[in-house]
Scaffold this motif. Structure first.
Motif, PDB file in Angstrom:
ATOM      1  N   ASP A   1       8.764  -4.829   5.365  1.00  0.00           N
ATOM      2  CA  ASP A   1       7.412  -4.456   5.763  1.00  0.00           C
ATOM      3  C   ASP A   1       7.165  -4.808   7.228  1.00  0.00           C
ATOM      4  OD1 ASP A   1       6.275  -3.317   3.405  1.00  0.00           O
ATOM      5  OD2 ASP A   1       6.144  -5.313   2.526  1.00  0.00           O
ATOM      6  N   GLY A   2       7.646  -5.981   7.618  1.00  0.00           N
ATOM      7  CA  GLY A   2       7.503  -6.364   9.017  1.00  0.00           C
ATOM      8  C   GLY A   2       8.243  -5.426   9.948  1.00  0.00           C
ATOM      9  N   TRP A   3       9.453  -5.055   9.558  1.00  0.00           N
ATOM     10  CA  TRP A   3      10.242  -4.168  10.418  1.00  0.00           C
ATOM     11  C   TRP A   3       9.640  -2.772  10.498  1.00  0.00           C
ATOM     12  CZ3 TRP A   3      15.370  -6.175   7.918  1.00  0.00           C
ATOM     13  CH2 TRP A   3      15.718  -7.390   8.529  1.00  0.00           C
ATOM     14  N   ARG A   4       9.043  -2.292   9.392  1.00  0.00           N
ATOM     15  CA  ARG A   4       8.447  -0.953   9.501  1.00  0.00           C
ATOM     16  C   ARG A   4       7.176  -0.988  10.344  1.00  0.00           C
ATOM     17  NH1 ARG A   4       4.429   0.296   5.595  1.00  0.00           N
ATOM     18  NH2 ARG A   4       4.170  -1.322   4.018  1.00  0.00           N
ATOM     19  N   ARG A   5       6.518  -2.154  10.407  1.00  0.00           N
ATOM     20  CA  ARG A   5       5.381  -2.271  11.315  1.00  0.00           C
ATOM     21  C   ARG A   5       5.838  -2.129  12.770  1.00  0.00           C
ATOM     22  NH1 ARG A   5      -0.069  -3.873  11.121  1.00  0.00           N
ATOM     23  NH2 ARG A   5      -0.857  -3.495  13.216  1.00  0.00           N
TER      24      ARG A   5
ATOM     25  N   THR B   1      12.844  -9.997  16.245  1.00  0.00           N
ATOM     26  CA  THR B   1      11.766  -9.422  15.436  1.00  0.00           C
ATOM     27  C   THR B   1      10.903 -10.507  14.805  1.00  0.00           C
ATOM     28  OG1 THR B   1      13.311  -9.153  13.564  1.00  0.00           O
ATOM     29  CG2 THR B   1      12.938  -7.236  14.983  1.00  0.00           C
ATOM     30  N   LEU B   2      11.505 -11.626  14.413  1.00  0.00           N
ATOM     31  CA  LEU B   2      10.703 -12.743  13.896  1.00  0.00           C
ATOM     32  C   LEU B   2       9.801 -13.306  14.985  1.00  0.00           C
ATOM     33  CD1 LEU B   2      13.334 -14.613  11.693  1.00  0.00           C
ATOM     34  CD2 LEU B   2      11.223 -13.553  10.878  1.00  0.00           C
ATOM     35  N   LEU B   3      10.332 -13.389  16.200  1.00  0.00           N
ATOM     36  CA  LEU B   3       9.533 -13.869  17.324  1.00  0.00           C
ATOM     37  C   LEU B   3       8.321 -12.975  17.542  1.00  0.00           C
ATOM     38  CD1 LEU B   3       9.454 -15.998  19.613  1.00  0.00           C
ATOM     39  CD2 LEU B   3      10.774 -14.394  21.012  1.00  0.00           C
ATOM     40  N   LEU B   4       8.501 -11.679  17.401  1.00  0.00           N
ATOM     41  CA  LEU B   4       7.400 -10.732  17.574  1.00  0.00           C
ATOM     42  C   LEU B   4       6.401 -10.814  16.427  1.00  0.00           C
ATOM     43  CD1 LEU B   4       9.409  -7.588  18.766  1.00  0.00           C
ATOM     44  CD2 LEU B   4       8.003  -9.084  20.191  1.00  0.00           C
TER      45      LEU B   4
ATOM     46  N   GLY C   1       4.782   1.696  11.961  1.00  0.00           N
ATOM     47  CA  GLY C   1       3.962   1.427  13.127  1.00  0.00           C
ATOM     48  C   GLY C   1       2.585   0.919  12.747  1.00  0.00           C
ATOM     49  N   LYS C   2       1.585   1.309  13.495  1.00  0.00           N
ATOM     50  CA  LYS C   2       0.225   0.820  13.262  1.00  0.00           C
ATOM     51  C   LYS C   2      -0.377   1.332  11.966  1.00  0.00           C
ATOM     52  CE  LYS C   2      -0.877   0.156  18.151  1.00  0.00           C
ATOM     53  NZ  LYS C   2      -1.775   0.504  19.270  1.00  0.00           N
ATOM     54  N   LYS C   3       0.220   2.358  11.374  1.00  0.00           N
ATOM     55  CA  LYS C   3      -0.284   2.880  10.104  1.00  0.00           C
ATOM     56  C   LYS C   3       0.073   1.979   8.932  1.00  0.00           C
ATOM     57  CE  LYS C   3      -0.110   7.751  11.506  1.00  0.00           C
ATOM     58  NZ  LYS C   3       0.477   9.080  11.193  1.00  0.00           N
ATOM     59  N   ALA C   4       1.004   1.058   9.146  1.00  0.00           N
ATOM     60  CA  ALA C   4       1.418   0.147   8.083  1.00  0.00           C
ATOM     61  C   ALA C   4       0.423  -0.998   7.992  1.00  0.00           C
ATOM     62  CB  ALA C   4       2.829  -0.384   8.370  1.00  0.00           C
ATOM     63  N   ALA C   5      -0.359  -1.039   6.905  1.00  0.00           N
ATOM     64  CA  ALA C   5      -1.368  -2.084   6.722  1.00  0.00           C
ATOM     65  C   ALA C   5      -0.714  -3.309   6.112  1.00  0.00           C
ATOM     66  CB  ALA C   5      -2.490  -1.577   5.828  1.00  0.00           C
ATOM     67  N   ILE C   6      -0.510  -4.329   6.922  1.00  0.00           N
ATOM     68  CA  ILE C   6       0.226  -5.519   6.486  1.00  0.00           C
ATOM     69  C   ILE C   6      -0.545  -6.747   6.919  1.00  0.00           C
ATOM     70  CG2 ILE C   6       2.349  -6.861   6.808  1.00  0.00           C
ATOM     71  CD1 ILE C   6       3.742  -4.159   7.361  1.00  0.00           C
TER      72      ILE C   6
END
Length: 464
Positions: A84-88, A420-423, A323-328
């Motif tokens: 989920d994080g990566w698809r964001r 990616t974890l840092l982000l 991207g921004k469409k992923a509600a997480i």
């Protein structure tokens, strides 16, 4: 084997002695990441430089501990999975991971099975290494197919304790030079040691399986920031044990094989077993081979389970908004406890209540559900992919082009994970108490630079 329901007994994190009894996912993640190749790398470093590089093994343990904590913190702090994080972050992240996990599974399947086949052949004979390797792959397939997380964790914990006890016992038996060990804690770089230092810091225990840690947390029923303290104890226990294990192998290699020009293949461990047998008797040789078998089989089982969970989640995530469409994030309405069953009726009710039918966040219609993942078609399909197609490589070897692609993609994964974890951990997708502070950011930043150096070094060595 009967499979108990997912472990969701603890509505609140345990306290006191119950915390110790609850440790499990961290042992799995740390043990799965250390395979035969890591043992060989540590042994060769010890044989080449003695205990001078002990500091690098300690630093490597701390780096992996920090990365493991960050993975767990993302899952607990966001209520979402790593995918989920990566698809964001976008399709570039999920696309890279999708290619990587398919290629990695095909090549690593053969590597893992061969690694188990070596000690089985040395212990029992009768079949060639390839025959034992194929049997090990099928046994691993069956065990992971029929077990659910609760039983799987207990079985793996027994193997972890066996491998830890045998290798630490052998290290004590060979009589480590304590002053030399203490001296090895002082950082230094002997001539020709750079590659070994980078390998000890970045390579040992650092694989795709680190990303599986959060899925095992969810499978155990841990969810939400209130579990952060328990997760940190669990993760630290796993990696501290791994650090002691790696130091023990360094001691054995430096004491028994110092100055020898060893092959950097899994068969080098058989050389060490024979040398131990010659010095201390056949029982010690057998004991070491049992430890070798426990190391390789825990790594195989952990991959068969953990990476199959990752693939299962990738199949879910790649079809959802990016991207921004992923509600997480922790504030997404109607979140469910990972590990509990979640019905279509719940999904429709939640969508109606929120006016949102996208189903792209935790607790929404297409959320990851730990209770169903191990019974899903993608999970079992990837299990088969890990087991049967790689058997062809046991017969014909690994083609150079495939090995090159596998190696290069693998070199990219650890810097990819760290960056990616840092982000992700500095965003509002994560509950405030789970966000990174300066120390975590500093460690992840340094780790990212370290893995970038390892990436350049490894790619250069493969292409020249």
């Amino acid at each position: 084997m009967a499979s108990p329901a997912p472990q969701t007994d603890f509505l609140e994190p345990p306290t006191g002695a119950r915390k110790i009894r609850s440790i499990g996912p961290g042992l799995l993640a740390a043990a799965t990441g250390v395979g035969a190749g890591d043992l060989v790398a540590t042994m060769v470093a010890g044989a080449s430089f003695g205990t001078v590089l002990l500091w690098a093994a300690v630093v490597g343990t701390l780096v992996k501990l920090a990365l493991g904590e960050a993975v767990g913190r993302w899952h607990l702090g966001s209520g979402a999975t790593m995918l989920d994080g990566w698809r964001r972050l976008g399709y570039w992240a999920t696309g890279f991971f999708g290619v990587y996990i398919v290629v990695w599974g095909f090549v690593y399947g053969a590597t893992a099975m061969s690694a188990v086949g070596l000690p089985l052949n040395a212990l029992f004979g009768g079949l060639p290494v390839g025959g034992w390797a194929a049997i090990a792959g099928v046994v691993g397939l069956v065990l992971v197919w029929v077990q659910r997380y609760h039983a799987f964790e207990k079985f793996m914990t027994v193997l972890v304790l066996i491998k830890f006890a045998t290798v630490v016992f052998v290290a004590i038996l060979v009589g480590p030079d304590v002053p030399a060990l203490l001296n090895g804690l002082v950082p230094r770089l002997p001539e020709g040691s750079t590659v070994y230092v980078l390998g000890l810091i970045g390579g040992v225990g650092g694989t795709i399986t680190m990303a599986a840690y959060g899925y095992w947390l969810f499978a155990k029923g841990w969810k939400g920031p209130k579990w952060l303290s328990m997760m940190r104890l669990d993760n630290a226990t796993g990696y501290i044990m791994t650090g002691i294990f790696v130091v023990s192998m360094l001691v054995v290699g430096s004491t028994i094989l110092l100055g020898e020009n060893l092959t950097e293949s899994d068969s080098g461990l058989l050389t060490l077993a024979d040398r131990l047998g010659a010095l201390y008797g056949e029982p010690v040789r057998i004991l070491f081979l049992v430890g070798f078998l426990s190391v390789t089989f825990t790594s195989l089982l952990g991959v068969w389970n953990g990476v199959s969970l990752l693939f299962t989640d990738w199949v879910r995530a790649i079809r959802l908004p990016h991207g921004k469409k992923a509600a997480i994030g922790p504030d997404v309405t109607n979140a469910v406890v990972a590990g509990e069953e979640h019905t279509a009726t719940d999904d429709r009710a939640g969508a109606a209540a929120t006016g949102d039918e996208r189903g792209d966040g935790p607790g929404r219609p297409s959320a990851y559900e730990a209770a169903r993942a191990e019974r899903s078609l993608p999970f079992r399909g990837y299990l088969l992919w890990l087991t049967f197609p790689p058997m062809a490589l046991l017969l014909i070897g690994r083609p150079f082009a495939l090995t090159l692609v596998y190696g290069v993609l693998g070199s990219f994964f650890m810097p990819f994970l760290a960056v990616t974890l840092l982000l992700l951990l500095n965003t509002t997708m994560v509950a405030r108490e789970a966000r990174s502070r300066w120390l975590s950011n500093a460690i992840l930043g340094i780790s990212s630079l370290l893995f970038a150096v390892l990436l350049v070094t490894d790619v250069y060595n493969r292409l020249t």
